[in-house]
Scaffold this motif. Sequence first.
Motif, PDB file in Angstrom:
ATOM      1  N   SER A 147      -8.389 -17.132  -3.461  1.00 14.82           N
ATOM      2  CA  SER A 147      -7.532 -16.471  -2.476  1.00 14.82           C
ATOM      3  C   SER A 147      -6.464 -17.415  -1.956  1.00 14.82           C
ATOM      4  CB  SER A 147      -8.362 -15.933  -1.312  1.00 14.82           C
ATOM      5  OG  SER A 147      -9.046 -16.981  -0.670  1.00 14.82           O
ATOM      6  N   ARG A 176      -3.908 -15.205   7.187  1.00 12.82           N
ATOM      7  CA  ARG A 176      -4.881 -16.308   7.254  1.00 12.82           C
ATOM      8  C   ARG A 176      -4.439 -17.322   8.296  1.00 12.82           C
ATOM      9  NH1 ARG A 176      -7.734 -18.113   1.936  1.00 12.82           N
ATOM     10  NH2 ARG A 176      -8.189 -19.678   3.474  1.00 12.82           N
ATOM     11  N   ARG A 190      -4.465 -24.246   5.818  1.00 14.09           N
ATOM     12  CA  ARG A 190      -5.466 -23.189   5.911  1.00 14.09           C
ATOM     13  C   ARG A 190      -6.830 -23.884   5.832  1.00 14.09           C
ATOM     14  NH1 ARG A 190      -1.719 -21.715   1.964  1.00 14.09           N
ATOM     15  NH2 ARG A 190      -0.464 -19.913   2.507  1.00 14.09           N
ATOM     16  N   ASP A 205     -12.332 -20.171   5.641  1.00 12.85           N
ATOM     17  CA  ASP A 205     -11.843 -18.912   6.212  1.00 12.85           C
ATOM     18  C   ASP A 205     -11.602 -18.000   5.022  1.00 12.85           C
ATOM     19  OD1 ASP A 205     -11.861 -19.890   8.793  1.00 12.85           O
ATOM     20  OD2 ASP A 205      -9.697 -20.165   8.930  1.00 12.85           O
ATOM     21  N   LYS A 259     -11.312 -14.653   4.876  1.00 17.38           N
ATOM     22  CA  LYS A 259     -10.488 -13.454   5.018  1.00 17.38           C
ATOM     23  C   LYS A 259      -9.573 -13.601   6.229  1.00 17.38           C
ATOM     24  CE  LYS A 259     -14.343 -11.116   7.239  1.00 17.38           C
ATOM     25  NZ  LYS A 259     -15.264 -10.027   7.183  1.00 17.38           N
ATOM     26  N   PRO A 260      -8.536 -12.780   6.298  1.00 17.79           N
ATOM     27  CA  PRO A 260      -7.595 -12.846   7.423  1.00 17.79           C
ATOM     28  C   PRO A 260      -8.308 -12.731   8.768  1.00 17.79           C
ATOM     29  CG  PRO A 260      -6.752 -11.390   5.728  1.00 17.79           C
ATOM     30  CD  PRO A 260      -8.163 -11.742   5.337  1.00 17.79           C
TER      31      PRO A 260
END
Length: 183
Positions: free
Chosen positions: A36, A68, A132, A136, A138-139
Motif C-alpha cells: 500500500s 494516510r 508514513r 498504519d 489503512k487511512p
Amino acid sequence: MATFTRISIPLAAAVLLGGTAAGTAGAGTTVSAPESVQSEQSKSGATADTVKVKKGKYGKILVDGKGRTLYLFKKDKKNKSNCHGGCASAWPPMTVDKKAQAGKGVKKSELSTTDRGNGKKQVTYHGHPLYRFAQDEKPGQTEGEGLNQFGAKWYVVDTKGKAVVHKPKHGGSPKPKDSHGGY
C-alpha cells in the motif's frame, strides 16, 4: 522435502512463464515497505502527491492523498532527513517525482521538498520531512503517534507544521508507546 517442493514449483513456473526475469529476482531481494505504501510512492498522479488535512482524534492533522497519516521525526533537522535504511523501511518517507500538491487546508507556502541523497525528493511541511508509518495499514490510523524509534520520537503533524504531542481531542487517551527498535 516438502519445503523444497513448495519453493521449486513456483520458481519453475516463474522461469517457464517469465523467461530470464526470474533469474534476476532472487539475488538482490530486499525487505521493503508494504504494498500500500509502495503503490502510493510509485504513482505520479496528484492523489499520491497531495498533502491534505483530516480531522480526527488529534484534531486537524496532515495526511497524504490517500488519507494516510503523516508524521515528523524529532531527530530530523530543518529540511534534512535523519531516517535512512531500516528507519525508512519502518517509516517510509513521502516522496514525489516533481513537487507535492497542497490540498484543502494546507498552506502551499509551507509545502516543499528536500533531497534524500538517493535521487528522491521527500515532501516537507514547515521544514519537517514527512513520513508514513508502515504499521498504519489503512487511512486514519495513527499507530505511530508518540513512538520512540531510531533515536527520537515520532508525532503526527498539525496544520501549522507542529508535532501533536498532547492527548487526543476526541475519545480516549492513548498511551505513548516506547519502542527501542532500530538500534
